[in-house]
Motif scaffolding. Structure first.
Motif, PDB file in Angstrom:
ATOM      1  N   SER A  31       0.859  -1.100  -0.042  1.00  0.00           N
ATOM      2  CA  SER A  31       0.095   0.001  -0.115  1.00  0.00           C
ATOM      3  C   SER A  31       0.912   1.388   0.010  1.00  0.00           C
ATOM      4  N   LEU A  32       2.085   1.018   0.442  1.00  0.00           N
ATOM      5  CA  LEU A  32       2.907   2.343   0.322  1.00  0.00           C
ATOM      6  C   LEU A  32       2.556   3.127   1.566  1.00  0.00           C
ATOM      7  N   ARG A  33       1.793   2.600   2.725  1.00  0.00           N
ATOM      8  CA  ARG A  33       1.390   3.236   3.506  1.00  0.00           C
ATOM      9  C   ARG A  33       2.196   2.740   5.046  1.00  0.00           C
ATOM     10  N   LEU A  34       2.375   3.659   6.104  1.00  0.00           N
ATOM     11  CA  LEU A  34       2.849   3.521   7.298  1.00  0.00           C
ATOM     12  C   LEU A  34       2.143   2.278   8.103  1.00  0.00           C
ATOM     13  N   ASP A  35       2.756   1.540   8.299  1.00  0.00           N
ATOM     14  CA  ASP A  35       2.240   0.475   9.535  1.00  0.00           C
ATOM     15  C   ASP A  35       1.770   1.018  10.598  1.00  0.00           C
ATOM     16  N   ARG A  36       0.578   1.049  11.229  1.00  0.00           N
ATOM     17  CA  ARG A  36      -0.049   1.681  12.219  1.00  0.00           C
ATOM     18  C   ARG A  36      -0.188   0.736  13.575  1.00  0.00           C
ATOM     19  N   SER A  37       0.252  -0.607  13.316  1.00  0.00           N
ATOM     20  CA  SER A  37      -0.340  -1.508  14.267  1.00  0.00           C
ATOM     21  C   SER A  37       0.172  -1.285  15.718  1.00  0.00           C
ATOM     22  N   GLU A  38       1.364  -0.703  15.826  1.00  0.00           N
ATOM     23  CA  GLU A  38       1.778  -0.452  17.122  1.00  0.00           C
ATOM     24  C   GLU A  38       1.778   1.259  17.342  1.00  0.00           C
ATOM     25  N   SER A  39       0.397   1.629  17.818  1.00  0.00           N
ATOM     26  CA  SER A  39       0.212   2.969  17.811  1.00  0.00           C
ATOM     27  C   SER A  39      -0.062   3.597  19.131  1.00  0.00           C
ATOM     28  N   VAL A  40       0.094   4.795  19.312  1.00  0.00           N
ATOM     29  CA  VAL A  40      -0.534   5.413  20.534  1.00  0.00           C
ATOM     30  C   VAL A  40      -0.817   6.831  20.505  1.00  0.00           C
ATOM     31  N   LEU A  41      -1.314   7.538  21.190  1.00  0.00           N
ATOM     32  CA  LEU A  41      -1.523   8.949  21.202  1.00  0.00           C
ATOM     33  C   LEU A  41      -0.249   9.981  20.791  1.00  0.00           C
ATOM     34  N   SER A  42      -0.148  10.528  19.915  1.00  0.00           N
ATOM     35  CA  SER A  42       0.761  11.566  19.445  1.00  0.00           C
ATOM     36  C   SER A  42       1.308  12.021  20.677  1.00  0.00           C
ATOM     37  N   GLU A  43       2.652  12.108  20.968  1.00  0.00           N
ATOM     38  CA  GLU A  43       3.134  12.813  22.321  1.00  0.00           C
ATOM     39  C   GLU A  43       3.047  14.346  22.134  1.00  0.00           C
ATOM     40  N   LEU A  44       3.138  14.809  21.014  1.00  0.00           N
ATOM     41  CA  LEU A  44       3.001  16.238  21.047  1.00  0.00           C
ATOM     42  C   LEU A  44       1.363  16.533  21.119  1.00  0.00           C
ATOM     43  N   ASP A  45       0.570  15.678  20.881  1.00  0.00           N
ATOM     44  CA  ASP A  45      -0.764  15.951  21.076  1.00  0.00           C
ATOM     45  C   ASP A  45      -1.352  16.322  22.513  1.00  0.00           C
ATOM     46  N   GLU A  46      -0.479  15.664  23.344  1.00  0.00           N
ATOM     47  CA  GLU A  46      -0.630  15.634  24.976  1.00  0.00           C
ATOM     48  C   GLU A  46      -0.664  17.173  25.243  1.00  0.00           C
ATOM     49  N   TYR A  47       0.244  17.942  24.607  1.00  0.00           N
ATOM     50  CA  TYR A  47       0.499  19.403  25.116  1.00  0.00           C
ATOM     51  C   TYR A  47      -0.659  20.365  24.547  1.00  0.00           C
ATOM     52  N   ALA A  48      -1.290  19.938  23.347  1.00  0.00           N
ATOM     53  CA  ALA A  48      -2.520  20.574  23.103  1.00  0.00           C
ATOM     54  C   ALA A  48      -3.532  20.174  23.934  1.00  0.00           C
ATOM     55  N   VAL A  49      -3.814  18.858  24.578  1.00  0.00           N
ATOM     56  CA  VAL A  49      -4.840  18.502  25.480  1.00  0.00           C
ATOM     57  C   VAL A  49      -4.756  19.348  26.893  1.00  0.00           C
ATOM     58  N   GLU A  50      -3.310  19.379  27.137  1.00  0.00           N
ATOM     59  CA  GLU A  50      -3.126  20.094  28.597  1.00  0.00           C
ATOM     60  C   GLU A  50      -3.460  21.632  28.387  1.00  0.00           C
ATOM     61  N   ALA A  51      -3.247  22.184  27.070  1.00  0.00           N
ATOM     62  CA  ALA A  51      -3.612  23.473  26.886  1.00  0.00           C
ATOM     63  C   ALA A  51      -5.004  23.951  26.999  1.00  0.00           C
ATOM     64  N   ALA A  52      -5.953  23.057  26.369  1.00  0.00           N
ATOM     65  CA  ALA A  52      -7.260  23.242  26.572  1.00  0.00           C
ATOM     66  C   ALA A  52      -7.757  22.927  27.854  1.00  0.00           C
ATOM     67  N   LEU A  53      -7.293  21.982  28.558  1.00  0.00           N
ATOM     68  CA  LEU A  53      -7.723  21.899  30.005  1.00  0.00           C
ATOM     69  C   LEU A  53      -7.315  23.025  30.866  1.00  0.00           C
TER      70      LEU A  53
END
Length: 273
Positions: A31-53
């Motif tokens: 598929s020429l796509r990234l294997d996402r079988s071992e995935s988690v919340l993007s670490e950089l998005d945690e800063y966005a969640v914290e900013a909103a809270l």
């Protein structure tokens, strides 16, 4: 309409399910796509969640009627990243799950995200991380602001929210200068990993998240056609992908009295000096 100080805020935080950076990345040759079988919340998005809270907590908390909606686009497994955001404290989740989205580039992804944000009534602020840790393009926030017609405040290293004026001010470094930018709501805000210290979900937050809802929608619910996203709706495509070559052995310089000269010669050959 009630006074601005008492008007509940609706904040949408965009989160992404990305391959865990602790493991090597692999691209499927089919598929020429990234294997996402071992995935988690993007670490950089945690800063966005914290900013909103933080904005909510500084303005009366959830008791004042504010909402922090963690929204994502992706396959069923992406709901796990929304759940992590709920455990951190977000009030509800929104998940665009449609097979046609697979293979979307940033242009198609921003179209899907704009439709997803527009699905939420009266959004005041959209918050993202500075980039996703898989593609690291850093362009989604700007593309999203353009599509929504919102002001954009990107790469914030600190955030100030004025509820009375319904304005957001950010500060960021640019070379040897410190920039301060201000915009009225609605706006799209992206924050860097310098903006705050994301909280870790505690037991209370984990248990509370089990009672929070995650609404799942598809493209039809957002008024989008399959042809507008995925490979067909993208303006770029991957033509080929190869495994990274093994690292070659480096040059070893044995000091026999002239190692300094040999090192300078080597650096000069590599055009490093």
């Amino acid at each position: 309409m009630s006074d601005a100080n008492n008007t509940p805020l609706t904040l949408v935080v965009l989160v992404k399910h990305v391959p865990d950076v602790q493991f090597d990345r692999h691209i499927s040759q089919d598929s020429l796509r990234l294997d996402r079988s071992e995935s988690v919340l993007s670490e950089l998005d945690e800063y966005a969640v914290e900013a909103a809270l933080a904005i909510v907590e500084e303005n009366g908390g959830f008791a004042a009627g504010h909402q922090v909606i963690a929204a994502t686009v992706g396959p069923s497994s992406s709901a796990n990243s929304v759940k992590k955001a709920l455990q951190m404290g977000a009030s509800s989740g929104l998940h665009l799950n449609d097979e046609a989205i697979a293979g979307s580039d940033t242009v198609a992804t921003s179209k899907a995200l704009a439709a997803l944000v527009s699905y939420v009534p009266d959004v005041d602020l959209v918050i993202t991380g500075m980039a996703s840790t898989d593609a690291e393009t850093s362009v989604i926030a700007a593309q999203l602001a353009e599509r929504l017609g919102f002001a954009q405040l990107t790469h914030a290293q600190s955030v100030e929210f004025d509820a009375s004026q319904r304005e957001v001010t950010i500060h960021r470094e640019h070379g040897d200068q410190r920039l301060s930018l201000k915009a009225a709501l609605p706006a799209v805000l992206s924050v860097t990993d310098q903006a705050n210290d994301p909280r870790y979900p505690n037991f209370k937050g984990i248990m509370a998240a089990k009672k929070k809802s995650i609404e799942e929608v598809d493209l039809a619910a957002l008024g989008l056609e399959a042809s507008e996203v995925g490979a067909e709706g993208s303006t770029t495509s991957v033509l080929a992908a190869d495994q990274r070559p093994s690292r070659e052995a480096g040059t070893i310089i044995t000091d026999s009295g002239d190692a300094g000269i040999a090192l300078v010669d080597f650096l000069a050959e590599q055009k490093l000096i």
